[in-house]
Design a protein around this motif. Structure first.
Motif, PDB file in Angstrom:
ATOM      1  N   SER A  51       4.667  -8.092  -4.362  1.00  9.55           N
ATOM      2  CA  SER A  51       4.543  -7.609  -2.984  1.00  9.55           C
ATOM      3  C   SER A  51       3.108  -7.739  -2.483  1.00  9.55           C
ATOM      4  O   SER A  51       2.868  -8.205  -1.356  1.00  9.55           O
ATOM      5  CB  SER A  51       5.001  -6.154  -2.886  1.00  9.55           C
ATOM      6  OG  SER A  51       6.347  -6.017  -3.293  1.00  9.55           O
TER       7      SER A  51
ATOM      8  N   PRO B 257       4.139   1.882  -1.962  1.00  7.77           N
ATOM      9  CA  PRO B 257       3.707   1.130  -0.770  1.00  7.77           C
ATOM     10  C   PRO B 257       2.198   1.204  -0.516  1.00  7.77           C
ATOM     11  O   PRO B 257       1.585   0.198  -0.139  1.00  7.77           O
ATOM     12  CB  PRO B 257       4.495   1.797   0.373  1.00  7.77           C
ATOM     13  CG  PRO B 257       5.686   2.403  -0.287  1.00  7.77           C
ATOM     14  CD  PRO B 257       5.194   2.860  -1.629  1.00  7.77           C
ATOM     15  N   SER B 258       1.607   2.379  -0.706  1.00  3.15           N
ATOM     16  CA  SER B 258       0.168   2.491  -0.455  1.00  3.15           C
ATOM     17  C   SER B 258      -0.638   1.682  -1.466  1.00  3.15           C
ATOM     18  O   SER B 258      -1.648   1.064  -1.110  1.00  3.15           O
ATOM     19  CB  SER B 258      -0.257   3.959  -0.483  1.00  3.15           C
ATOM     20  OG  SER B 258      -0.070   4.530  -1.771  1.00  3.15           O
TER      21      SER B 258
ATOM     22  N   VAL C 196       0.406  -1.046  -2.995  1.00  2.75           N
ATOM     23  CA  VAL C 196       0.617  -2.450  -2.626  1.00  2.75           C
ATOM     24  C   VAL C 196      -0.328  -2.846  -1.491  1.00  2.75           C
ATOM     25  O   VAL C 196      -1.010  -3.886  -1.558  1.00  2.75           O
ATOM     26  CB  VAL C 196       2.083  -2.699  -2.222  1.00  2.75           C
ATOM     27  CG1 VAL C 196       2.243  -4.066  -1.561  1.00  2.75           C
ATOM     28  CG2 VAL C 196       2.996  -2.612  -3.446  1.00  2.75           C
ATOM     29  N   MET C 197      -0.371  -2.049  -0.444  1.00  9.14           N
ATOM     30  CA  MET C 197      -1.232  -2.371   0.692  1.00  9.14           C
ATOM     31  C   MET C 197      -2.696  -2.343   0.299  1.00  9.14           C
ATOM     32  O   MET C 197      -3.488  -3.196   0.734  1.00  9.14           O
ATOM     33  CB  MET C 197      -0.978  -1.383   1.831  1.00  9.14           C
ATOM     34  CG  MET C 197       0.382  -1.511   2.482  1.00  9.14           C
ATOM     35  SD  MET C 197       0.680  -3.164   3.178  1.00  9.14           S
ATOM     36  CE  MET C 197      -0.665  -3.268   4.374  1.00  9.14           C
TER      37      MET C 197
END
Length: 298
Positions: free
Chosen positions: A104, A159-160, A162-163
């Motif tokens: 990702s 998600p955090s 990954v970003m």
């Protein structure tokens, strides 16, 4: 004019290194470490996807009577951790998280790097110079310190993370793409497309990007390895994926206190990280050789 463009397109397609039994594919098959890496990546991915469904224990099942069971000593193939949880189940579930983070983050960082690199390489001038100076400024910050500083300020989640990793790993991609676009924008097929009135967007995405795909693919494989390592050391330091969700990094962090009494708790996730990162690096080396037209077949 249209005949010339068609001829150019046909030449580029015929020379594609991704066609089965093409010279590029044969070069990749001759790179034994790259083939090993590709097989290992496929095997690890399939094991992490389907393995947990085939095991008798889940990654959260606690068998208090089997705490610190060593590998191959009972019903738990790779042993158990301090809470009696099955190590194999946790390794496979952790692999899902770590590989998902790796892929990702790679996709996001590649999208950012490709867009910025293409714009900087195509327009050059003030726009290109400003973008590349911004890239240089971002590269001045050591990524590990930037990752730790930002991760300490945000709520840890997949998600955090990954970003966060994606936002600190796109700069090298932008530099590679910018250099490729600058070298391709004066080619005959680009000049012909400009003469026919093609828009800048069409030229960038239909003419330039497909012909710059070789170094982009190589950078993508290396970016996955970088993202897996970044997630591992963020989680190892306690700022990444939080328990009870397993990742290879937080499994290593939890094993610190048992390095002498239960070394398998650190050896197994460490071996998984090493195998994954090494395999992606091998594939990247193989793709670099396979996609280089200067490499001659014997």
């Amino acid at each position: 004019m249209s005949t010339d463009l068609t001829g150019v397109t046909e030449v580029r397609i015929a020379a594609s290194p991704f066609v089965w039994n093409s010279p590029g594919f044969r070069r990749f098959r001759r790179h034994r470490l790259a083939v090993f890496g590709a097989v290992a990546i496929v095997a690890m991915t399939l094991a992490c996807i389907f393995g947990p469904m085939l095991l008798p224990y889940s990654d959260t099942f606690i068998d208090i009577r089997q705490r610190f069971a060593p590998p191959f000593s009972g019903p738990h193939v790779l042993g158990t951790d301090p809470l009696g949880r099955d190590i194999l189940a946790r390794l496979l579930m952790a692999g899902r998280i770590s590989l998902a983070v790796g892929f990702s983050a790679m996709l996001i960082s590649m999208a950012i790097g490709i867009c910025i690199g293409m714009i900087a390489g195509f327009y050059e001038g003030a726009v290109g110079a400003a973008l590349m100076r911004f890239v240089d400024a971002m590269l001045c910050f050591p990524s590990i310190f930037l990752l730790l500083a930002v991760s300490a300020l945000i709520l840890p989640s997949v998600p955090s993370i990954v970003m966060l990793i994606a936002m600190t790993s796109w700069m090298e991609v932008a530099r590679v793409v910018e250099a490729q676009i600058k070298s391709l924008r004066t080619r005959d097929y680009v000049v012909a497309a400009v003469a026919m009135g093609a828009s800048n967007g069409r030229i960038m995405f239909r003419q330039l990007l497909p012909n710059a795909i070789a170094p982009i693919v190589v950078a993508a494989t290396l970016n996955v390895a970088h993202a897996i390592l970044a997630e591992s050391y963020i989680s190892f330091l306690g700022y990444g994926i939080q328990p009870p969700t397993p990742s290879w990094g937080n499994m290593l962090e939890n094993a610190q206190s048992y390095l002498t009494s239960a070394p398998w708790l650190a050896i197994l996730p460490g071996a998984a990280i090493t195998l994954a990162v090494t395999s992606f690096n091998f594939v990247g080396d193989g793709l670099r050789d396979a996609l280089d037209p200067r490499m001659d077949l014997p």
